[in-house]
Scaffold this active site. Sequence first.
Site, PDB file in Angstrom:
ATOM      1  N   HIS A  59      33.335  49.308  31.341  1.00 34.52           N
ATOM      2  CA  HIS A  59      32.517  48.374  30.551  1.00 34.52           C
ATOM      3  C   HIS A  59      32.338  47.079  31.331  1.00 34.52           C
ATOM      4  O   HIS A  59      32.928  46.897  32.390  1.00 34.52           O
ATOM      5  CB  HIS A  59      33.118  48.148  29.156  1.00 34.52           C
ATOM      6  CG  HIS A  59      34.428  47.425  29.132  1.00 34.52           C
ATOM      7  ND1 HIS A  59      35.595  47.970  29.628  1.00 34.52           N
ATOM      8  CD2 HIS A  59      34.770  46.193  28.655  1.00 34.52           C
ATOM      9  CE1 HIS A  59      36.589  47.111  29.450  1.00 34.52           C
ATOM     10  NE2 HIS A  59      36.116  46.023  28.873  1.00 34.52           N
ATOM     11  N   HIS A  61      33.067  43.841  30.963  1.00 35.89           N
ATOM     12  CA  HIS A  61      33.908  42.636  30.983  1.00 35.89           C
ATOM     13  C   HIS A  61      34.391  42.300  32.400  1.00 35.89           C
ATOM     14  O   HIS A  61      34.696  43.187  33.193  1.00 35.89           O
ATOM     15  CB  HIS A  61      35.109  42.800  30.035  1.00 35.89           C
ATOM     16  CG  HIS A  61      34.717  42.664  28.589  1.00 35.89           C
ATOM     17  ND1 HIS A  61      35.468  43.168  27.567  1.00 35.89           N
ATOM     18  CD2 HIS A  61      33.630  42.076  28.023  1.00 35.89           C
ATOM     19  CE1 HIS A  61      34.870  42.903  26.407  1.00 35.89           C
ATOM     20  NE2 HIS A  61      33.754  42.240  26.662  1.00 35.89           N
ATOM     21  N   ASP A  63      37.066  41.127  33.641  1.00 36.70           N
ATOM     22  CA  ASP A  63      38.389  41.552  34.150  1.00 36.70           C
ATOM     23  C   ASP A  63      38.381  43.026  34.576  1.00 36.70           C
ATOM     24  O   ASP A  63      39.388  43.543  35.058  1.00 36.70           O
ATOM     25  CB  ASP A  63      39.497  41.265  33.123  1.00 36.70           C
ATOM     26  CG  ASP A  63      39.346  42.023  31.815  1.00 36.70           C
ATOM     27  OD1 ASP A  63      38.238  42.015  31.233  1.00 36.70           O
ATOM     28  OD2 ASP A  63      40.344  42.632  31.364  1.00 36.70           O
ATOM     29  N   HIS A  64      37.238  43.698  34.415  1.00 37.39           N
ATOM     30  CA  HIS A  64      37.100  45.095  34.852  1.00 37.39           C
ATOM     31  C   HIS A  64      36.071  45.254  35.978  1.00 37.39           C
ATOM     32  O   HIS A  64      36.004  46.302  36.610  1.00 37.39           O
ATOM     33  CB  HIS A  64      36.693  45.985  33.659  1.00 37.39           C
ATOM     34  CG  HIS A  64      37.713  45.941  32.561  1.00 37.39           C
ATOM     35  ND1 HIS A  64      38.528  47.002  32.258  1.00 37.39           N
ATOM     36  CD2 HIS A  64      38.085  44.937  31.728  1.00 37.39           C
ATOM     37  CE1 HIS A  64      39.348  46.662  31.271  1.00 37.39           C
ATOM     38  NE2 HIS A  64      39.093  45.410  30.934  1.00 37.39           N
ATOM     39  N   HIS A 117      34.555  48.477  21.520  1.00 35.92           N
ATOM     40  CA  HIS A 117      35.035  47.266  22.212  1.00 35.92           C
ATOM     41  C   HIS A 117      33.830  46.530  22.793  1.00 35.92           C
ATOM     42  O   HIS A 117      33.664  45.332  22.596  1.00 35.92           O
ATOM     43  CB  HIS A 117      36.024  47.682  23.299  1.00 35.92           C
ATOM     44  CG  HIS A 117      36.525  46.554  24.148  1.00 35.92           C
ATOM     45  ND1 HIS A 117      37.351  45.577  23.652  1.00 35.92           N
ATOM     46  CD2 HIS A 117      36.304  46.242  25.459  1.00 35.92           C
ATOM     47  CE1 HIS A 117      37.627  44.712  24.625  1.00 35.92           C
ATOM     48  NE2 HIS A 117      36.998  45.090  25.731  1.00 35.92           N
ATOM     49  N   ASP A 134      39.294  49.603  27.860  1.00 34.57           N
ATOM     50  CA  ASP A 134      39.805  48.826  26.727  1.00 34.57           C
ATOM     51  C   ASP A 134      39.481  49.497  25.394  1.00 34.57           C
ATOM     52  O   ASP A 134      39.340  48.807  24.378  1.00 34.57           O
ATOM     53  CB  ASP A 134      39.198  47.412  26.728  1.00 34.57           C
ATOM     54  CG  ASP A 134      39.762  46.547  27.847  1.00 34.57           C
ATOM     55  OD1 ASP A 134      40.667  46.992  28.567  1.00 34.57           O
ATOM     56  OD2 ASP A 134      39.279  45.401  27.983  1.00 34.57           O
ATOM     57  N   HIS A 172      45.254  47.817  30.342  1.00 36.06           N
ATOM     58  CA  HIS A 172      46.101  46.632  30.140  1.00 36.06           C
ATOM     59  C   HIS A 172      47.531  47.021  29.790  1.00 36.06           C
ATOM     60  O   HIS A 172      47.765  48.057  29.153  1.00 36.06           O
ATOM     61  CB  HIS A 172      45.557  45.752  29.007  1.00 36.06           C
ATOM     62  CG  HIS A 172      44.307  45.016  29.357  1.00 36.06           C
ATOM     63  ND1 HIS A 172      44.302  43.791  29.976  1.00 36.06           N
ATOM     64  CD2 HIS A 172      43.000  45.345  29.178  1.00 36.06           C
ATOM     65  CE1 HIS A 172      43.047  43.394  30.156  1.00 36.06           C
ATOM     66  NE2 HIS A 172      42.237  44.322  29.678  1.00 36.06           N
TER      67      HIS A 172
HETATM   68 FE    FE Z   1      40.017  44.138  29.554  1.00 40.42          FE
HETATM   69 ZN    ZN Z   2      37.336  44.470  27.864  1.00 42.57          ZN
END
Ligand code: FE
Ligand code: ZN
Length: 261
Positions: A59, A61, A63-64, A117, A134, A172
């Site tokens: 996805h 985001h 942090d990915h 998400h 996530d 995570h």
């Molecule tokens: Fe994340």
């Molecule tokens: Zn995420």
Amino acid sequence: MNVTPIAAFDDNYIWIIHNGRHNSSDPQDIIVVDPGDAEPVIRAIEANGWQLRAILLTHHHYDHTGGVEELLQLSDVPVYGPAHEKIKGVTHPLNEGERLDFDDIDIHLQVLDTPGHTRGHICYYGHDSLFCGDTLFAGGCGRIFEGTPSQMYASLEKIRALPKETQIYCAHEYTLQNLGFAHIAEPDNREIIERTERVTILRKEGKPSVPSTLEEELLTNPFLRSHQPELIQNAGTFSAQPLTQPAEVFAVVRAWKDSLD
Ligand code: FE
Ligand code: ZN
């Protein structure tokens, strides 16, 4: 198929997929899942003499995805990602049911659409392993940022139907916090108490608590247990109304956890 974690930021895991059979004279091809940060990936590539072969994204985001551009400067590889999200660098947009066949390294994955998400979140499934970003976490699930609770419920039901031995590679290290809530939601569930003890020891030793198996999640993860009488009862108490549908139970349990985070 072998899978290795790379820790990133405070609590992210970037998963490295490689094929177990390796002829040591050639660099080993790797596939990287959700590289939020390029630096630890580049360090691991250099330390192990790996060759980057492809990037998979679950996805959009940051942090990915934050490391994609820098990794592409290092090697120009295909980038797979969800068709229903705009992510810079994606060369192969993917939908439910599509297959990724890396024949020469014998890695074969299929795509599951798992919105909730985010609107277009996808998971990658193959070799008894699920890379679920996530969507599902060990002991928990992702927050519903873009989708609806009923979409997230349907996504988790899709995962719940996979074989029990499926290894759950989430993105995570949230397991202990998640199990803390699981214990509040189902105080009489011994499996949650025992898992918490096991995970506490792993974390004290500095080890990841993931991957887990789907079987463990079915026993301890409240977001896969909307049909369990104790959880239905406790969620009903939290929402101050009797709940009948599993999707309603899920929505209340998610809201309940959000209210405590
Ligand atoms: Fe994340
Ligand atoms: Zn995420």
